[in-house]
Design an enzyme around this catalytic site. Sequence first.
Site, PDB file in Angstrom:
ATOM      1  N   CYS A 443      -6.342  -0.824   5.091  1.00 21.89           N
ATOM      2  CA  CYS A 443      -7.254  -0.677   4.071  1.00 21.89           C
ATOM      3  C   CYS A 443      -6.573  -0.096   2.651  1.00 21.89           C
ATOM      4  CB  CYS A 443      -8.341   0.256   4.565  1.00 21.89           C
ATOM      5  SG  CYS A 443      -9.129  -0.099   6.151  1.00 21.89           S
ATOM      6  N   HIS A 444      -5.437  -0.620   2.379  1.00 21.93           N
ATOM      7  CA  HIS A 444      -4.795  -0.196   1.014  1.00 21.93           C
ATOM      8  C   HIS A 444      -4.427  -1.414   0.244  1.00 21.93           C
ATOM      9  CE1 HIS A 444      -3.130   3.233   3.837  1.00 21.93           C
ATOM     10  NE2 HIS A 444      -4.346   3.599   3.611  1.00 21.93           N
ATOM     11  N   PRO A 445      -5.368  -2.168   0.101  1.00 18.21           N
ATOM     12  CA  PRO A 445      -5.061  -3.207  -0.777  1.00 18.21           C
ATOM     13  C   PRO A 445      -4.577  -2.828  -2.422  1.00 18.21           C
ATOM     14  CG  PRO A 445      -7.420  -3.449  -0.524  1.00 18.21           C
ATOM     15  CD  PRO A 445      -6.761  -2.194   0.197  1.00 18.21           C
TER      16      PRO A 445
END
Length: 505
Positions: A443-445
């Site tokens: 969840c680190h785009p």
Amino acid sequence: MNPQNSAYDVILVGGGTAGCVLAARLTQDTDVRVLLLEAGTSMSGLPDSVGEPTAWPSLAATTAGWGDSTVVQRASGSPVPLPRGRGLGGSSAINAMVFARGHRSSYDSWGDHGAKGWSFDDLLPYFRRSETAVSGAPGRGTDGPLTVGPATAPNEILLACLDGAVEAGHPRARDISGGLEEGFAPVDLNIVAGRRQSAADAYLAPALNRPNLRVVTDAVAHRLLFDGERCTGVEYGADGRTHTAAAGEVVLTAGTIGSAQLLLRSGVGPEEDLRRARVEVVHPLPGVGRNLHDHPLATLVHRTRRQVPAPHNNHGEILGLLRSTPEVNGPDLQIIFVDIPFPNPVAPVTNGFTIGISPLRPASRGTLRITSADPDAPPLIDPRYFAEEQDVRAVFAGITTARRIACSPALADWGVEEVSPGPDAVDERSIGDYARRYFGSYCHPVGTCALGEDEMSVVDSALRVRGLEGLRVADASVIPSIPSNNTNATVYAIAERAADLLRHP
């Protein structure tokens, strides 16, 4: 800063981490009028569970999340859920509350495309400005809005994992969150008095009563408005009606997905992509939506004979930064110890723990595209996880290290049994196949509006959209190369620096 006919000096599109920081900092000047638009709900409209640290794994499926997924990934043959916060506080209201700068070496490449003033040392004053770090470690902030520090009472199983990492030969870091060390240690968390502290809690809430700040929630930005090459405002939907707002400057703070999506819907982006989506080209800019990348996360799930204590923090309170090979110029792997067993493809586990492995400096790059100008149409998100073999090799190195830790004397009394991937995955090929097939997003785009000064850059060194006036981007989308840790702390620093750039153009 504001033309005479504009209602606001600055419009901020997106009330997540960056939007909350900028709204609070810019309105410290009583002469600056700011409008903050957020597609989601107000703080009071978020689920009560947002504040409970142990509840974060379930939040993406509530109204606090957008419900995004990637397109089918070639590596796994399936789409991958990509949680993203919706509502004031954005992803800082649903994330796992880890607050850690990437190691300083992972910022070295930020200037590769010509950006100036974005090294780790350049960002350090802004990292410090955002935080009050209870550890008191060197280089940490002492008077920022966020109160950050390690869990006061880490889970006993996680402390055993930390001891096992040291027994396996890894250094015990003093401040693994500070960006200067490698090794294993408890990580700083955005938890204060047992409750989550989001960007809305720390920054926005104290500013909400300022007369020069207007916050509109449940407001979906449709498109940007232009007069020639100048962005003059935003069209948005709220209360079942379409509204327009004018400003001297518009700043996109809608995140890696939302900011690129709005630019594309407004006709700013690669010409071929815009024409395919039947969007009129307003300003060709080939880098919009390109360079999308994220941290994938592979997991080792373990069963234990000894009962794991019930969690009461964020589940992942201790992590390690290490190198997949001695040749890399800084840590490119994270190993995080998690006090619950993740769902896995082998067998259900009711009592146990997980070791997560993430390649922190992935080489794989993907795209974000739109299918139309309809603001309700979901984007096509394709990070192309594990497209590059070096990302698979990094996971193999991480799994090998994690297994040594799980077999250490410190964990012997727990009766540890690896369930997934299990004893059949023993060589590089079988472990690589497991990693490609069974992984999730960390969840680190980042990266869809990348920072730089060349033709593929979307924003320049001052975060201005290249070739346009009155428009900037200031969120995770501008990150050209992902830092080697959870990204939220870096977004706070980017937003703090953006506030200075707007105040002193």
